[in-house]
Design a protein around this motif. Structure first.
Motif, PDB file in Angstrom:
ATOM      1  N   TYR A  59       0.963  -1.258  -0.026  1.00 47.41           N
ATOM      2  CA  TYR A  59       0.058  -0.165  -0.006  1.00 47.41           C
ATOM      3  C   TYR A  59       1.018   1.324   0.142  1.00 47.41           C
ATOM      4  O   TYR A  59       1.828   1.073   0.529  1.00 47.41           O
ATOM      5  CB  TYR A  59      -1.048  -0.002   1.287  1.00 47.41           C
ATOM      6  CG  TYR A  59      -2.068  -0.916   1.006  1.00 47.41           C
ATOM      7  CD1 TYR A  59      -3.323  -0.423   0.491  1.00 47.41           C
ATOM      8  CD2 TYR A  59      -1.915  -2.111   1.427  1.00 47.41           C
ATOM      9  CE1 TYR A  59      -4.401  -1.246   0.620  1.00 47.41           C
ATOM     10  CE2 TYR A  59      -2.909  -3.163   1.384  1.00 47.41           C
ATOM     11  CZ  TYR A  59      -4.235  -2.631   1.064  1.00 47.41           C
ATOM     12  OH  TYR A  59      -5.312  -3.204   0.811  1.00 47.41           O
ATOM     13  N   THR A  60       0.436   2.478  -0.359  1.00 47.75           N
ATOM     14  CA  THR A  60       1.049   3.524  -0.429  1.00 47.75           C
ATOM     15  C   THR A  60       0.925   4.313   0.974  1.00 47.75           C
ATOM     16  O   THR A  60       0.045   3.567   1.826  1.00 47.75           O
ATOM     17  CB  THR A  60       0.187   4.660  -1.447  1.00 47.75           C
ATOM     18  OG1 THR A  60      -1.017   4.934  -1.108  1.00 47.75           O
ATOM     19  CG2 THR A  60       0.320   4.239  -2.662  1.00 47.75           C
ATOM     20  N   LYS A  61       1.331   5.285   1.467  1.00 46.34           N
ATOM     21  CA  LYS A  61       1.342   5.963   2.586  1.00 46.34           C
ATOM     22  C   LYS A  61      -0.180   6.191   2.856  1.00 46.34           C
ATOM     23  O   LYS A  61      -0.656   5.899   3.949  1.00 46.34           O
ATOM     24  CB  LYS A  61       2.049   6.976   2.613  1.00 46.34           C
ATOM     25  CG  LYS A  61       2.181   7.784   4.066  1.00 46.34           C
ATOM     26  CD  LYS A  61       3.141   8.999   4.170  1.00 46.34           C
ATOM     27  CE  LYS A  61       3.112   9.567   5.314  1.00 46.34           C
ATOM     28  NZ  LYS A  61       2.558  10.873   5.311  1.00 46.34           N
ATOM     29  N   GLU A  62      -0.932   6.779   1.832  1.00 42.03           N
ATOM     30  CA  GLU A  62      -2.316   7.073   1.878  1.00 42.03           C
ATOM     31  C   GLU A  62      -3.076   5.814   2.300  1.00 42.03           C
ATOM     32  O   GLU A  62      -4.153   5.958   2.923  1.00 42.03           O
ATOM     33  CB  GLU A  62      -2.645   7.746   0.591  1.00 42.03           C
ATOM     34  CG  GLU A  62      -4.281   8.043   0.357  1.00 42.03           C
ATOM     35  CD  GLU A  62      -4.671   8.149  -0.753  1.00 42.03           C
ATOM     36  OE1 GLU A  62      -5.686   9.121  -1.003  1.00 42.03           O
ATOM     37  OE2 GLU A  62      -4.201   8.044  -1.880  1.00 42.03           O
ATOM     38  N   GLY A  63      -2.709   4.685   1.534  1.00 41.46           N
ATOM     39  CA  GLY A  63      -3.707   3.596   1.943  1.00 41.46           C
ATOM     40  C   GLY A  63      -3.514   3.126   3.360  1.00 41.46           C
ATOM     41  O   GLY A  63      -4.266   2.754   3.894  1.00 41.46           O
TER      42      GLY A  63
END
Length: 147
Positions: free
Chosen positions: A34-38
């Motif tokens: 996942y990205t940091k946002e996820g």
């Protein structure tokens, strides 16, 4: 190990422990994809009291220790959270949790938005993809269903 496991509804005072388990397993197995946002979105979801209050919680316990959780919504027809401690994975505990949750749902149908890590697990449980992978607010998931 599966025979040492028992499944029951999680009591309200155990929800914090269940969320801690979910967060720790997410960080270990899922967050790398996942990205940091996820990751932030997942964290936010497991701290959203309105969302959490709509879930029905079940736990897998080995010698009184919580080792797995499954939480459903929509009268048991959608899996919202499903995590098994890494030390207890691949021992049938997740399958038992899933079968227990499915037995609590009179429709016999169930959906899930599976993380990339869990897609093979859901396939083994009998789920089929209903669409391609999607990304919403950084969360990657594949919609799936079992009939």
């Amino acid at each position: 190990m599966e025979s040492d496991c028992f499944i029951r509804k999680i009591r309200p005072e155990e929800i914090a422990e269940a969320l801690g388990l979910a967060w720790n397993v997410f960080l270990e197995f899922e967050s790398p994809e996942y990205t940091k946002e996820g990751v932030e979105e997942f964290y936010k979801s497991i701290h959203d009291e309105t969302y959490l209050s709509k879930l029905c919680w079940y736990g897998a316990f080995v010698q009184e220790k919580l080792v797995g959780i499954i939480a459903t919504r929509n009268e048991g027809t959608h899996i919202a959270l499903f995590f098994v401690d890494g030390k207890y994975q691949r021992h049938g505990i997740g399958r038992r949790l899933f079968q227990f949750a499915l037995s609590m749902n009179s429709s016999g149908k169930m959906t899930v938005n599976s993380s990339p890590y869990a897609v093979p697990v859901y396939h083994k449980l009998g789920f089929c993809d209903t669409d391609t992978e999607q990304v919403v607010n950084g969360l990657r998931f594949t919609p799936m269903e079992i009939k």
